[in-house]
Design a protein around this motif. Structure first.
Motif, mmCIF file in Angstrom:
data_model
loop_
_atom_site.group_PDB
_atom_site.id
_atom_site.type_symbol
_atom_site.label_atom_id
_atom_site.label_comp_id
_atom_site.label_asym_id
_atom_site.label_seq_id
_atom_site.Cartn_x
_atom_site.Cartn_y
_atom_site.Cartn_z
ATOM 1 N N ILE B 39 0.850 -1.212 0.000
ATOM 2 C CA ILE B 39 0.000 0.000 0.000
ATOM 3 C C ILE B 39 0.879 1.254 0.000
ATOM 4 O O ILE B 39 0.613 2.215 -0.723
ATOM 5 N N THR B 40 1.952 1.210 0.788
ATOM 6 C CA THR B 40 2.834 2.386 0.876
ATOM 7 C C THR B 40 3.468 2.684 -0.489
ATOM 8 O O THR B 40 3.496 3.844 -0.933
ATOM 9 N N ILE B 41 3.953 1.631 -1.155
ATOM 10 C CA ILE B 41 4.623 1.878 -2.446
ATOM 11 C C ILE B 41 3.626 2.408 -3.486
ATOM 12 O O ILE B 41 3.910 3.371 -4.205
ATOM 13 N N VAL B 42 2.432 1.784 -3.538
ATOM 14 C CA VAL B 42 1.435 2.236 -4.530
ATOM 15 C C VAL B 42 1.063 3.694 -4.274
ATOM 16 O O VAL B 42 1.037 4.522 -5.197
ATOM 17 N N PHE B 43 0.806 4.026 -2.991
ATOM 18 C CA PHE B 43 0.427 5.410 -2.667
ATOM 19 C C PHE B 43 1.574 6.372 -2.981
ATOM 20 O O PHE B 43 1.362 7.425 -3.586
ATOM 21 N N SER B 44 2.794 5.982 -2.567
ATOM 22 C CA SER B 44 3.939 6.890 -2.784
ATOM 23 C C SER B 44 4.102 7.188 -4.266
ATOM 24 O O SER B 44 4.306 8.324 -4.676
#
Lengths: 411, 142
Positions: B39-44
């Motif tokens: 989730i963090t990578i997709v959002f970033s």
């Protein structure tokens, strides 16, 4: 006159026929499996009915269903799943060698399936999608990208759920990607990580995409207030042609530099879009979005359907995949709506209609249309379609990025 | 390339346990870590894209704003050639006689036989009915 020869010939034909197979076939362990093909043929009839009569994603469901029919007709020998799908990981060279050595020769679908196995068809479908996509609403309102990211929430929730149910990380990732509501991405990722689940995942993904108008509205209504659903959004700013031309080049460079595994999908999507926006390659733009895409759709559909043979498909895990797929869709929809609500609250409470959040799942333009329809139920003079197209196309990028992340982790 | 196989061959793994077939099995904590990482990578990634497009949009707006200013200055010097039309008694200024005729024809069609009088034709301040109908017609096929 000796009728015994005629009788023997009839018996021979009957014994070699698929009808006999249905009632006598056993697997290596001696278990009776002939019934599985029969059931799958009936399933293919149901899917054909849904595609033709109910028009559930017919462009893909029809070839998928027909591929399923062909692969389950005994002795047709059109597809040999054991070459591609097994416990042991095969190199491409080994697969080609196995294909050549199949007794009686490999089938047509074996050769066509190489396009799935080698990851050729999904990016070409993305090329066509790029040709048909207008990123104007997204460029005009870049915050839509946040909704496109939020609507990938279901992918990771379902990944966790599938892991808890005992699937391997690769299988869980492939099941989770159903939540991206993007057929080519789901097929691309599954063919790389868990090819034995390809049939079930593709059918679940396309079925739920067709059911978006039924799945999404109740979730959207539960998570929003009447007042929020009535919010009229400001008109989008005009986007210049220069911006539209630079956008695909810029997105490709950034995404691929950061996440190389997303390159085939993002690269082809953006190349198709550049064909459209640059305005100087009309011939290949038209070919990519029509003839090429249609040809690839036929090949992709029929071969994905062919992976759904009885022994691979009729398992408890298929039912679990169907259930988890629904959860993935629901959480992705909820993620998009909730982040849209948050963005609306942070920007004064009257500028973003949270209904556009659900369009962050990338089923284009179905999800945006659902936002439009639900919005108009509350306020008939409200037109959310173009506002919802922003998150909708952002969702295509988001799901490709999510697939890239999963591929990087488990590919 | 299977990073898990490479990692297993090297004797160290990022996360989870890979068996001989390359299948990766995760513990609960590792699943949670994967979810958070994903989730963090997709959002970033998408936040980064969002910021870049925002900045890019501002630059484009600034560039086109200059062009607009230059363009808006020129009409001031241009001679006024537009003739002022006489407003019809019932219609507000800007509504041409042909539009009045079209409205009268439409009303006549709806009412059928009999006389009627149009007392006033004004532009509505809210979304126009014809505009709404046109937009509805255009979005219906989707």
């Amino acid at each position: 006159m000796d009728f015994s020869v005629l009788w023997q010939a009839i018996l021979d034909i009957l014994q070699k026929s698929g009808f006999t197979y249905f009632f006598t076939a056993t697997n290596e362990a001696g278990e009776y499996v002939g019934w599985m093909n029969l059931v799958m043929i009936l399933v293919s009839f149901v899917l054909l009915y849904l595609a033709i009569k109910k028009q559930f994603e017919p462009l893909l469901l029809l070839p998928i269903a027909f591929g399923m029919l062909l692969t389950n007709l005994p002795n047709a020998n059109m597809f040999h799943p054991e070459v591609f799908i097994g416990d042991e990981v095969h190199s491409i060279g080994e697969m080609l060698n196995d294909l050549v050595n199949i007794p009686g020769g490999a089938g047509l679908l074996d050769y066509l399936y190489l396009g799935v196995k080698l990851g050729i068809y999904p990016p070409l479908i993305f090329l066509g999608i790029g040709c048909m996509t207008d990123f104007g609403p997204l460029i005009s309102n870049p915050k839509s990208l946040l909704l496109g990211a939020a609507a990938q929430f279901g992918i990771f929730v379902t990944f966790a759920g599938a892991s808890a149910l005992g699937f391997t990380a690769q299988e869980a990732a492939s099941i989770g990607i159903i939540g991206g509501a993007d057929g080519p991405t789901a097929i691309f990722l599954t063919s790389k990580l868990a090819p034995h689940l390809l049939g079930a995942i593709a059918i679940a993904a396309y079925s739920y995409m067709a059911l978006i108008p039924i799945i999404q509205p109740p979730i959207m209504k539960v998570l929003t207030t009447k007042r929020e659903r009535q919010i009229v959004m400001k008109e989008l700013r005009q986007v210049s042609r220069t911006e539209k031309i630079i956008f695909p080049i810029m997105v490709t460079a950034i995404c691929v530099l950061l996440l190389p595994d997303a390159a085939p999908l993002i690269g082809c999507l953006m190349l198709g879009n550049l064909f459209k926006e640059c305005g100087v390659v009309d011939r290949i733009w038209k070919t990519a979005q029509n003839e090429l895409m249609n040809i690839v759709t036929i090949f992709l559909g029929i071969t994905v359907g062919a992976t759904a043979n009885g022994q691979n498909f009729l398992k408890m895990e298929t039912l679990m995949i169907v259930g988890l797929g629904l959860i993935a869709f629901a959480f992705s929809t909820a993620g998009g709506v909730l982040i849209a609500k948050l963005m609306n609250a942070l920007s004064g409470g009257n500028s973003i209609n949270p209904l556009i959040g659900s369009a962050g799942v990338s089923a284009v333009p179905m999800a945006a249309r659902v936002s439009q329809v639900v919005g108009q139920q509350e306020n008939p003079s409200n037109f959310l379609l173009m506002h919802a197209m922003g998150p909708n196309v952002a969702g295509v990028i988001g799901s490709a990025v999510a697939a890239g992340v999963l591929l990087t982790l488990f590919g | 390339m299977n990073v898990w196989k490479m990692a297993a061959a090297a004797g160290s793994q990022l996360i989870g346990t890979a068996d001989k077939n390359g299948d990766v099995w995760l513990e609960t904590g590792e699943v949670v870590m994967t979810v958070i990482t994903g989730i963090t990578i997709v959002f970033s990634m998408l936040v980064l894209l969002c910021l870049i497009i925002l900045i890019f949009g501002k630059i484009m707006d600034a560039a086109s704003g200059k062009g607009k200013k230059e363009k808006t200055e020129t009409p001031k010097t241009a001679p006024k050639t537009v003739k002022k039309e006489k407003p019809t008694p019932v219609a507000e200024e800007g509504v041409s006689p042909s539009v009045v005729a079209a409205i009268a024809a439409a009303i006549s069609c709806i009412l059928g036989k009999g006389k009627f009088t149009i007392r006033k034709i004004t532009r509505s301040s809210s979304r126009k009915a014809w505009g709404s109908t046109g937009a509805a017609e255009n979005v219906r096929p989707f």
